[in-house]
Scaffold this active site. Structure first.
Site, PDB file in Angstrom:
ATOM      1  N   HIS A 190       0.620  -1.592  -0.211  1.00  0.00           N
ATOM      2  CA  HIS A 190      -0.273   0.055  -0.071  1.00  0.00           C
ATOM      3  C   HIS A 190       0.686   1.363  -0.052  1.00  0.00           C
ATOM      4  O   HIS A 190       0.312   2.053  -0.402  1.00  0.00           O
ATOM      5  CB  HIS A 190      -1.111  -0.091   1.257  1.00  0.00           C
ATOM      6  N   GLU A 431      -9.514 -13.018  -5.405  1.00  0.00           N
ATOM      7  CA  GLU A 431      -8.483 -12.751  -4.686  1.00  0.00           C
ATOM      8  C   GLU A 431      -8.031 -14.120  -4.044  1.00  0.00           C
ATOM      9  O   GLU A 431      -6.750 -13.573  -3.019  1.00  0.00           O
ATOM     10  CB  GLU A 431      -8.153 -10.964  -4.142  1.00  0.00           C
ATOM     11  N   ASP A 455      -3.005  -9.444  -3.848  1.00  0.00           N
ATOM     12  CA  ASP A 455      -3.908 -10.574  -2.958  1.00  0.00           C
ATOM     13  C   ASP A 455      -3.527 -12.106  -2.723  1.00  0.00           C
ATOM     14  O   ASP A 455      -3.353 -12.898  -2.778  1.00  0.00           O
ATOM     15  CB  ASP A 455      -4.748 -10.523  -2.570  1.00  0.00           C
ATOM     16  N   CYS A 502      -8.486  -6.192 -11.259  1.00  0.00           N
ATOM     17  CA  CYS A 502      -7.957  -4.311 -10.872  1.00  0.00           C
ATOM     18  C   CYS A 502      -6.812  -4.325 -10.440  1.00  0.00           C
ATOM     19  O   CYS A 502      -6.210  -3.167  -8.971  1.00  0.00           O
ATOM     20  CB  CYS A 502      -9.378  -4.164 -10.374  1.00  0.00           C
TER      21      CYS A 502
END
Ligand code: PEP
Ligand code: MG
Length: 574
Positions: A190, A431, A455, A502
């Site tokens: 992140h 994911e 993920d 995505c």
């Protein structure tokens, strides 16, 4: 030269601004009775100075992000001014402890106590206590590198820090900082996603840059190559300037593609959507050439905040994004906090956060938080084509439970007589391997699939997506991952569902080529990557991508798959 991972491209030169946002080591130091008044005075002065700094930080955050976000710094001021905290620290000083030692001991006690509280409100304060702990100790120990905002405008500084948290991001002065370098992180962590959203060049995963660099030294941050050149020579500076110039020219060329259609050389349309992370990113994202939002990460609305955003605030945030995209589809994902995304207000620390209480698990266990978000989404849906997406699904039971909470949210709005839509499509992120393997069961109950490769790779290969030491083992082209993506597509199409990707994989030219070859027709990418992916789309033939992907699926390893794909992609552009 330090080597890391390119998280957000660009080449900039500037002085290092070292920021250690971690609780500093406090030396064991007992004091004489006679020194007590001096230590008390030092403690009070440090509190005053910290409050003064926080007020300045607050002002900047309000300008950067808005009053709700800035309120977190009021909370921190109130912690420092708390009479009970002051009394307790002063009592400990009177027992012959130095000011820093006393403050450290008391803050550790308080943090522990708050973290174990059964009240969510108390737990929410843990992050603030930590920030206060760092700030006041840094003043007491006279550490020069504690303040992220203390930089003159136009400094062109390269912020070097261990990790970039959302609360640090709030404090950054974008007029003073030209680039970011962090010890932690990988392309899909992140910190990298945040840096990309800020639009600043960033190199992550440098491992020990904070201990190898000092403030003020000149560096070239070559975030395109993922390296940091320390004290560059004149020749290196000249070379960097030349490459920066070439990059600018390339981006001018790419900019011309923004308005073009994403159609392959053999006439197949690819839907290119964008990922929106930071709330204020929507307007820019809307002009990046994407045809809608494939993923809005709503957790950036809640992390680093003093309080949870209420229904109205969320409604306005979602509405802003929906309106910016003028009727185009907008997929909004429900809160995905936990893992390496700071949990809201410091829920208790977990030994394995990625296997822990994150995403849909937290939402289902905190139905009040979840229902508030769903109400805001259903209200915002009146303004456009909204779809709701659930993260980290491992079982269809989670979808059913979420759907029933969604129905309750709609009922509450109906009872209140508030305008909303109750027919918003509900989809899931794929994911986890569990979601892929049971995709047929999920497909019967949802409107779409979106594959979160960040993920999916992490959980398939058992490689922590944020661990810089494992970065080379994080291989989205591993045949296991490619086969799971392929399987998801097959099942999705058998059930007539739209399937998109995505994860960051879609933003990488070579991987976008692979995904199109696997059968993907919808990709959601970082706004800055839209033009580059469009360039790939327009230059390739689906037939070539398909045969390359078929070979990659059969390749035994990620490097073998990459070799096949690269050769075929290069042949398309030669
Ligand atoms: C993913 O996991 O690929 C994804 C898009 O979600 P996030 O990166 O926010 O976990
Ligand atoms: Mg994810």
């Amino acid at each position: 030269m330090l080597t890391g991972i390119s998280a957000s491209p660009g080449i900039v030169v500037g002085p290092v601004h070292l920021l250690r946002w971690e609780v500093p080591e406090v030396p064991q130091r007992a004091i004489d009775e006679s020194a007590v008044p001096r230590e008390l005075a030092r403690f009070r002065a440090a509190c005053e100075k910290s409050v003064e700094r926080l007020r300045a930080v607050r002002e900047r955050a309000e300008k950067n992000a808005g009053p709700a976000e800035a309120a977190i710094f009021d909370v921190q001021v109130s912690v420092i001014e708390d009479a009970e905290l002051r009394r307790r620290v002063e009592d400990v000083i009177r027992q012959n402890f130095s000011a820093e030692r006393a403050f450290d001991v008391v803050m550790l006690e308080w943090r522990e106590h708050f973290a174990r509280s059964t009240h969510a409100m108390m737990r929410e304060r843990v992050g603030d206590l930590m920030d206060v702990h760092i700030r006041v100790l840094s003043v007491l120990l006279d550490l020069p590198d504690y303040d992220p905002v203390d930089l003159p405008k136009g400094s062109h500084a390269i912020l070097v820090t261990h990790d970039l948290t959302p609360s640090l991001t709030l404090q950054l002065d974008r007029e003073a900082i030209a680039g970011i370098a962090t010890d932690a992180g990988t392309r899909t962590s992140h910190v990298a996603i945040l840096a990309r959203s800020l639009g600043l060049p960033a190199v992550v995963g440098l491992l020990d840059a904070t201990s190898r660099l000092t403030s003020g030294e000149k560096v070239i941050l070559d975030a395109t190559a993922g390296v940091l050149v320390v004290r560059p020579t004149a020749a290196e500076l000249k070379d960097a300037a030349a490459r920066a110039h070439v990059e600018r020219r390339e981006s001018e060329v790419l900019a011309q593609l923004i308005g073009e259609e994403a159609i392959t050389a053999d006439g197949v349309r690819i839907q290119l959507l964008v990922n929106v992370d930071l709330p204020d990113e929507a307007a820019g994202a809307a002009t990046s050439g994407g045809e809608g939002v494939g993923l809005m990460r709503t957790e950036f609305l809640v992390v680093g905040r003093a309080t949870m955003p209420d229904e109205d605030e969320q409604y306005h945030a979602y509405t802003n994004v929906i309106k910016a995209f003028e009727g185009k589809p907008v997929v909004i994902r429900t809160f995905d906090v936990g893992g390496d995304k700071l949990p809201v207000g410091g829920y208790p620390h977990e030994p394995n956060p990625f296997l822990g209480w994150r995403a849909i698990r937290m939402c289902l266990d905190e139905p009040e938080i979840f229902r508030t978000q769903l109400r805001a989404l259903l209200r915002a849906a009146v303004h456009g084509d909204v779809r709701i997406m659930l993260p980290l699904i491992v079982t269809v039971d989670e979808v059913r439970e979420a759907r029933s909470i969604l129905a309750e949210a709609a009922r509450e709005l109906a009872e209140r007589g508030v305008a909303h839509r109750s027919d918003v499509p509900l989809g899931v992120m794929i994911e986890t391997p569990a979601a892929v393997i049971t995709a047929d069961t999920l497909a019967k109950e949802v409107a779409f699939f979106s594959i979160g490769t960040n993920d999916l790779v992490q959980y398939t290969l058992a490689v922590d997506r944020g661990n810089a030491r494992l970065a080379t083992r994080f291989t989205p082209l591993h045949p296991a991952v490619l086969r799971l993506i392929h399987r998801t597509l097959q099942v999705g199409h058998e059930h007539g569902l739209n399937v998109s990707v995505c994860g960051e994989m879609a933003s990488e030219p070579l991987m976008a080529f692979a995904l199109i070859g696997l059968g993907l027709r919808t990709l959601s990418v970082a706004p800055r990557s839209v033009a580059r992916v469009k360039q790939i789309v327009r230059g390739i033939h689906v037939s070539v991508a398909e045969s390359a992907a078929a070979e990659a699926l059969e390749a035994g390893t990620a490097p073998a798959a990459e070799k096949v794909l690269r050769e075929r992609l290069n042949s398309e552009f030669s």
